[in-house]
Design an enzyme around this catalytic site. Structure first.
Site, short mmCIF file in Angstrom:
data_model
loop_
_atom_site.label_atom_id
_atom_site.label_comp_id
_atom_site.label_asym_id
_atom_site.label_seq_id
_atom_site.Cartn_x
_atom_site.Cartn_y
_atom_site.Cartn_z
N GLY A 1 0.83 -1.20 0.00
CA GLY A 1 0.00 0.00 0.00
C GLY A 1 0.86 1.25 0.00
N GLY B 1 1.76 3.37 -2.39
CA GLY B 1 1.61 4.38 -3.41
C GLY B 1 1.00 5.68 -2.93
N TYR C 1 -14.95 -3.91 8.35
CA TYR C 1 -13.63 -3.28 8.43
C TYR C 1 -13.09 -3.36 9.86
CZ TYR C 1 -10.02 0.34 8.05
OH TYR C 1 -8.83 1.03 8.07
N ALA D 1 -12.01 -6.97 10.45
CA ALA D 1 -10.80 -7.34 9.73
C ALA D 1 -9.57 -6.75 10.40
CB ALA D 1 -10.89 -6.87 8.28
#
Length: 241
Positions: free
Chosen positions: A9, A11, A145, A148
């Site tokens: 992740g 970027g 979310y 997780a």
């Protein structure tokens, strides 16, 4: 040879800020993400110590592309930052199952596959594994979310136990409300922003550099005796857990 860090992740947002910090500390940095154009922009911003691998880390064969890019070098720092809040319809059981599976894939399976693929290459002793969680894991409110991100906490405890005898640390960083990222793309209102800022004790939103600084501490000399912990960086929105 320079030390090596891998940041998923990488970027945008927290991942990009973390990769930039690590490059500034002298690391070679491999950033990983699904969007080649965002990775290219980040590499240009980070500088010559950065390179990129375009991969969807949910797919095992694409994870192997990261291993190939590492090319047998010891991995000093692994930051599992890939993840997203995935919206969608939950009006049927099938739709709910699809959304939960996509959320678990994005936030948990990506971290599991990348960590396991790079496990043999982690520096022993001296390696560091960091998982990016969320305040939602500790206070709820995010549905799939929240669940997780909370799963990462339990898995991190297993990693800390497994890696400790080999001199590798494993920790979770749990950010609060962070602006200047894509997380709230199209979903944040002025009122929502104000409410989140007001919920802090310090009266401001966080920025990606706040998380990068926590990573700097964990992977530096000051963090060498810290493992198996959830490090909260939330401005005091959630206290002490």
């Amino acid at each position: 040879m320079a030390r090596l860090a891998v940041v998923s992740g990488g970027g945008t947002g927290i991942g990009r800020a973390t990769a930039g910090m690590l490059a500034g500390e002298g690391y070679d940095v491999i950033i990983v993400g699904r969007r080649a154009e965002k990775l290219a922009e980040a590499v240009k911003w980070i500088g010559p110590q950065a390179s990129a691998v375009t991969a969807d880390l949910v797919e095992p064969d694409q994870v192997e592309a990261v291993v190939a890019a590492v090319d047998g070098r010891p991995v000093d720092v692994l930051v599992n930052n890939a993840g997203a809040f995935i919206g969608g319809d939950e009006s049927t059981l099938a739709a709910r199952a699809a959304r939960w599976r996509a959320t678990l894939d994005s936030n948990v399976i990506t971290a599991v596959l990348l960590t396991e693929a790079l496990r043999p290459l982690l520096r022993r002793p001296g390696g560091h594994v960091i998982l990016t969680s969320s305040i939602a894991a500790q206070r709820g409110g995010g549905g799939a979310y929240s669940a997780a991100k909370a799963a990462l906490h339990g898995w991190m405890l297993d990693l800390a136990v497994q890696f400790g005898p080999e001199g590798i640390t494993a920790n979770v960083i749990s950010p609060g409300y962070i602006t200047d990222s894509e997380f709230f793309d199209g979903r944040m209102t002025e009122g929502g922003h104000r409410q989140r800022v007001d919920s802090t004790l310090v009266g401001r939103a966080g920025v990606p550099d706040d998380i990068a600084e926590a990573v700097r501490w964990l992977v530096g000399p000051g963090g060498s005796f810290v493992t198996g912990q959830v490090i909260n960086v939330n401005g005091g929105t959630v206290l002490g857990r």
